[in-house]
Design a protein around this motif. Structure first.
Motif, PDB file in Angstrom:
ATOM      1  N   GLY A  51       3.017 -15.476   9.441  1.00 60.70           N
ATOM      2  CA  GLY A  51       4.312 -15.521  10.110  1.00 60.70           C
ATOM      3  C   GLY A  51       5.228 -14.343   9.857  1.00 60.70           C
ATOM      4  N   SER A  52       4.701 -13.216   9.378  1.00 60.94           N
ATOM      5  CA  SER A  52       5.547 -12.049   9.123  1.00 60.94           C
ATOM      6  C   SER A  52       5.724 -11.243  10.408  1.00 60.94           C
ATOM      7  CB  SER A  52       4.918 -11.157   8.048  1.00 60.94           C
ATOM      8  OG  SER A  52       3.924 -10.319   8.610  1.00 60.94           O
ATOM      9  N   ILE A  53       6.492 -10.141  10.315  1.00 59.84           N
ATOM     10  CA  ILE A  53       6.679  -9.264  11.476  1.00 59.84           C
ATOM     11  C   ILE A  53       5.933  -7.950  11.284  1.00 59.84           C
ATOM     12  CG2 ILE A  53       8.837 -10.251  12.300  1.00 59.84           C
ATOM     13  CD1 ILE A  53      10.349  -8.143  10.747  1.00 59.84           C
ATOM     14  N   PHE A  54       4.847  -8.005  10.512  1.00 59.95           N
ATOM     15  CA  PHE A  54       3.954  -6.861  10.376  1.00 59.95           C
ATOM     16  C   PHE A  54       2.659  -7.155  11.157  1.00 59.95           C
ATOM     17  CE2 PHE A  54       6.461  -6.613   6.354  1.00 59.95           C
ATOM     18  CZ  PHE A  54       7.080  -5.394   6.609  1.00 59.95           C
ATOM     19  N   SER A  55       1.691  -6.263  11.029  1.00 61.59           N
ATOM     20  CA  SER A  55       0.405  -6.450  11.698  1.00 61.59           C
ATOM     21  C   SER A  55      -0.195  -7.806  11.356  1.00 61.59           C
ATOM     22  CB  SER A  55      -0.563  -5.346  11.276  1.00 61.59           C
ATOM     23  OG  SER A  55      -0.098  -4.082  11.682  1.00 61.59           O
ATOM     24  N   CYS A  56      -0.832  -8.414  12.322  1.00 64.68           N
ATOM     25  CA  CYS A  56      -1.501  -9.718  12.219  1.00 64.68           C
ATOM     26  C   CYS A  56      -0.595 -10.782  11.603  1.00 64.68           C
ATOM     27  CB  CYS A  56      -2.826  -9.618  11.473  1.00 64.68           C
ATOM     28  SG  CYS A  56      -2.733  -9.353   9.681  1.00 64.68           S
ATOM     29  N   GLN A  57       0.731 -10.602  11.757  1.00 65.20           N
ATOM     30  CA  GLN A  57       1.701 -11.532  11.160  1.00 65.20           C
ATOM     31  C   GLN A  57       1.412 -11.731   9.675  1.00 65.20           C
ATOM     32  OE1 GLN A  57       2.267 -15.156  13.486  1.00 65.20           O
ATOM     33  NE2 GLN A  57       1.409 -14.119  15.282  1.00 65.20           N
ATOM     34  N   GLY A  58       0.943 -10.642   9.041  1.00 62.88           N
ATOM     35  CA  GLY A  58       0.446 -10.772   7.684  1.00 62.88           C
ATOM     36  C   GLY A  58       1.376 -10.244   6.617  1.00 62.88           C
ATOM     37  N   ARG A  59       1.021 -10.582   5.391  1.00 60.65           N
ATOM     38  CA  ARG A  59       1.710 -10.050   4.221  1.00 60.65           C
ATOM     39  C   ARG A  59       0.917  -8.862   3.701  1.00 60.65           C
ATOM     40  NH1 ARG A  59       3.010 -15.683   0.968  1.00 60.65           N
ATOM     41  NH2 ARG A  59       4.472 -16.566   2.513  1.00 60.65           N
ATOM     42  N   PRO A  60       1.536  -7.694   3.628  1.00 63.77           N
ATOM     43  CA  PRO A  60       0.822  -6.512   3.121  1.00 63.77           C
ATOM     44  C   PRO A  60       0.363  -6.721   1.680  1.00 63.77           C
ATOM     45  CG  PRO A  60       2.890  -5.912   4.193  1.00 63.77           C
ATOM     46  CD  PRO A  60       2.915  -7.390   4.026  1.00 63.77           C
ATOM     47  N   ARG A  61      -0.848  -6.283   1.394  1.00 60.68           N
ATOM     48  CA  ARG A  61      -1.400  -6.469   0.051  1.00 60.68           C
ATOM     49  C   ARG A  61      -1.065  -5.312  -0.884  1.00 60.68           C
ATOM     50  NH1 ARG A  61      -7.616  -8.037   0.523  1.00 60.68           N
ATOM     51  NH2 ARG A  61      -7.270  -8.302  -1.726  1.00 60.68           N
ATOM     52  N   ASP A  62      -0.562  -4.205  -0.328  1.00 63.97           N
ATOM     53  CA  ASP A  62      -0.373  -3.017  -1.160  1.00 63.97           C
ATOM     54  C   ASP A  62       1.030  -2.440  -1.028  1.00 63.97           C
ATOM     55  OD1 ASP A  62      -3.101  -2.945  -2.118  1.00 63.97           O
ATOM     56  OD2 ASP A  62      -3.643  -2.348  -0.080  1.00 63.97           O
ATOM     57  N   ASP A  63       2.034  -3.289  -0.952  1.00 66.21           N
ATOM     58  CA  ASP A  63       3.416  -2.823  -0.968  1.00 66.21           C
ATOM     59  C   ASP A  63       3.878  -2.579  -2.401  1.00 66.21           C
ATOM     60  OD1 ASP A  63       3.684  -2.766   1.734  1.00 66.21           O
ATOM     61  OD2 ASP A  63       5.103  -4.427   1.891  1.00 66.21           O
ATOM     62  N   ASN A  64       4.985  -1.839  -2.511  1.00 66.20           N
ATOM     63  CA  ASN A  64       5.622  -1.568  -3.810  1.00 66.20           C
ATOM     64  C   ASN A  64       4.658  -0.893  -4.790  1.00 66.20           C
ATOM     65  OD1 ASN A  64       7.963  -1.610  -5.404  1.00 66.20           O
ATOM     66  ND2 ASN A  64       7.297  -3.451  -6.476  1.00 66.20           N
ATOM     67  N   GLN A  65       3.850   0.025  -4.247  1.00 62.21           N
ATOM     68  CA  GLN A  65       2.897   0.751  -5.086  1.00 62.21           C
ATOM     69  C   GLN A  65       3.582   1.916  -5.789  1.00 62.21           C
ATOM     70  OE1 GLN A  65      -0.759   0.078  -5.354  1.00 62.21           O
ATOM     71  NE2 GLN A  65       0.235  -1.825  -4.762  1.00 62.21           N
ATOM     72  N   LYS A  66       3.189   2.184  -7.042  1.00 60.53           N
ATOM     73  CA  LYS A  66       3.776   3.275  -7.822  1.00 60.53           C
ATOM     74  C   LYS A  66       2.972   4.562  -7.610  1.00 60.53           C
ATOM     75  CE  LYS A  66       5.351   0.223 -11.562  1.00 60.53           C
ATOM     76  NZ  LYS A  66       5.214  -0.074 -13.020  1.00 60.53           N
ATOM     77  N   TYR A  67       3.661   5.600  -7.184  1.00 59.85           N
ATOM     78  CA  TYR A  67       3.066   6.932  -7.053  1.00 59.85           C
ATOM     79  C   TYR A  67       3.784   7.852  -8.038  1.00 59.85           C
ATOM     80  CZ  TYR A  67       0.520   5.885  -2.724  1.00 59.85           C
ATOM     81  OH  TYR A  67      -0.345   5.378  -1.792  1.00 59.85           O
ATOM     82  N   PHE A  68       3.045   8.384  -9.018  1.00 58.58           N
ATOM     83  CA  PHE A  68       3.613   9.314  -9.983  1.00 58.58           C
ATOM     84  C   PHE A  68       3.318  10.742  -9.530  1.00 58.58           C
ATOM     85  CE2 PHE A  68       2.761   5.404 -12.277  1.00 58.58           C
ATOM     86  CZ  PHE A  68       3.898   5.245 -13.053  1.00 58.58           C
ATOM     87  N   PHE A  69       4.257  11.644  -9.797  1.00 61.69           N
ATOM     88  CA  PHE A  69       4.049  13.051  -9.444  1.00 61.69           C
ATOM     89  C   PHE A  69       4.731  13.931 -10.480  1.00 61.69           C
ATOM     90  CE2 PHE A  69       8.056  11.878  -7.507  1.00 61.69           C
ATOM     91  CZ  PHE A  69       8.874  12.974  -7.753  1.00 61.69           C
ATOM     92  N   ARG A  70       4.245  15.171 -10.566  1.00 61.16           N
ATOM     93  CA  ARG A  70       4.806  16.163 -11.488  1.00 61.16           C
ATOM     94  C   ARG A  70       4.627  17.557 -10.875  1.00 61.16           C
ATOM     95  NH1 ARG A  70       2.781  17.113 -17.769  1.00 61.16           N
ATOM     96  NH2 ARG A  70       4.382  18.675 -18.367  1.00 61.16           N
TER      97      ARG A  70
END
Length: 477
Positions: A454-473
């Motif tokens: 029932g979400s408003i994303f693809s396939c009314q789905g819940r994304p499995r990979d949100d709020n991912q941490k990307y480190f950089f330097r």
């Protein structure tokens, strides 16, 4: 509000999809609610009282090659009745009919989409199975136009298949008083006809496809049919081109309109800047087709398949979308009129501050984040910038790209080769005299969902990979 608490007023541009959602749930209603729902879905000519916004007087109809156009000659729903050519039909009716045939020629004859499905199974199907379009004063409700369905196969609640017929309603005059000077008159008619007709086409593939995909491809089609009318550019400020941290498939606010730019990107990415390949979109709709025996992919599955058919992959395309957007004038046919992304973080690098240390940004699925580095005091002419990235594992779709902007105007793209753990280091030019700045683009290209929630994303789905941490330097060397 008594039932659900605080609710937001629906964007009137979403009338087509709001009415679609009513149609596919009408079987769940009973009594007065069902009666009112059916009245809302009724065609304007259903009779006085049958449709609360319907015609109050008998209507006229004229059919061209592919479309039957309905209007009235009195009441507030009447179009301008001037008949300068003495044809027996109001000039605005003839103009509207001509525009609709022009839209049909592009979308069906040239781009080879299936025509809107016949509505002969509907109780009120007009003169025949051709697409019925009604003129009415809907501008007073803030509406440009809409298409909806009274197809019994969609109203009965038995799915699949998911395809059905449609009918459409356009404003009766697109007056400047209601639509403003930029979207009134012929311009308002053209963009609305191209957009809404494509919704009728979409209904013949999958009337329940993802919100963002239905709207973004309809917005894209406006400019394909009427290239000189560029109203869809108004929505770029609410797009993943400008706000890279918003997922491309977000079906809320105005992003489902603004992300037509991702569709345009794909046509030029798999075609060329000089000659985009519109078959990319048709092929995606073919994979999304929910009619009997078809593949019935949801939007991101369909686009991923289209990329594979072109010996590419969707995650790489999303990363390049993020990188290309930094210099749209160089990489899009009409890019001189486009906007550039917001920069998330900026670092001024000097001889005294030559190392940023490790920093972090958080990313959601199908997004791009931007970090800028500028050479400053004490940075030599032959300096390089070493960029380290520590992203999530490969299964989550990480990508990284360095974009080097030279003072000469040249631009260089340096993709990172992330290992299975999401790690990589890359060195790029950073001489103060030759480099204006370097932008690190961190991409979360994940298309992994838990679907049908029932979400408003693809396939009314819940994304499995949100709020991912990307480190950089970044280190100057």
């Amino acid at each position: 509000r008594a039932r659900f608490g605080r609710v937001l007023r629906t964007d009137p541009r979403l009338a087509t999809l709001v009415l679609r959602d009513l149609a596919i749930r009408i079987h769940q209603l009973s009594g007065a609610e069902r009666k009112r729902g059916l009245a809302i879905l009724a065609r304007p000519d259903a009779g006085v009282g049958a449709d609360p916004n319907g015609y109050s007087v008998p209507s006229e109809v004229t059919c061209s090659t592919n479309v039957c156009l309905h209007w009235v000659e009195s009441s507030t729903d009447a179009p301008p009745l001037t008949d300068a050519d003495l044809s027996g039909f109001p000039d605005w009716v003839e103009t509207t009919s001509g525009v609709l045939e022009e839209v049909w020629q592009t979308e069906v004859a040239e781009y080879r989409y299936r025509p809107p499905k016949s509505d002969l199974t509907s109780a009120n199907h007009g003169p025949d199975g051709r697409l019925d379009v009604y003129l009415a004063d809907i501008g007073d409700d803030g509406l440009f136009g809409y298409c909806t369905t009274d197809d019994p196969d969609l109203l009965d609640g038995v799915y699949p298949p998911w395809d059905g017929s449609a009918y459409c309603v356009l404003d009766n005059d697109y007056s400047a008083a209601q639509f403003g000077t930029r979207s009134s008159g012929l311009v308002g008619l053209q963009v609305t006809a191209a957009h809404e007709f494509f919704h009728a086409v979409q209904f013949g593939y999958d009337a329940l496809e993802d919100l963002w995909f239905m709207e973004s491809t309809a917005m894209w089609m406006e400019d394909e049919v009427f290239d000189s009318v560029n109203n869809n550019r108004l929505f770029l400020r609410t797009s993943s081109m400008v706000q890279g941290d918003v997922p491309i498939d977000y079906g809320g606010k105005f992003f489902l309109y603004g992300n037509w730019i991702f569709i345009r990107f794909l046509t030029e990415y798999f075609g060329s800047r000089a000659a985009g390949d519109p078959s990319v979109v048709r092929d995606a709709w073919t994979w999304a087709d929910g009619s009997q025996g078809a593949s019935d992919y949801y939007s991101m599955q369909a686009l991923a398949q289209v990329a594979r058919e072109r010996d590419s992959d969707l995650s790489g395309a999303v990363a390049d979308f993020g990188a290309f957007n930094l210099a749209p004038k160089r990489f899009y046919d009409e890019g001189s009129a486009y906007r550039t992304p917001r920069i998330d973080k900026s670092f001024g690098m000097t001889a005294a501050k030559s190392d940023t240390g490790w920093s972090i940004v958080r990313t959601d699925h199908m997004t791009n984040r931007y970090i800028s580095f500028r050479p400053g005091r004490g940075i030599g002419s032959t300096a390089k910038l070493a960029l380290g990235v520590n992203a999530p594992p490969a299964r989550t779709g990480p990508q990284a790209t360095a974009v080097v902007f030279f003072r000469s105007g040249a631009v260089r793209f340096v993709p990172f080769r992330l290992n299975a753990h999401g790690d990589a280091v890359s060195k790029v030019p950073f001489g103060r005299g030759s480099v204006r700045n370097v932008v690190l683009v961190l991409t979360n290209a994940s298309t992994r969902f838990r679907c049908w929630l029932g979400s408003i994303f693809s396939c009314q789905g819940r994304p499995r990979d949100d709020n991912q941490k990307y480190f950089f330097r970044a280190v100057v060397i």
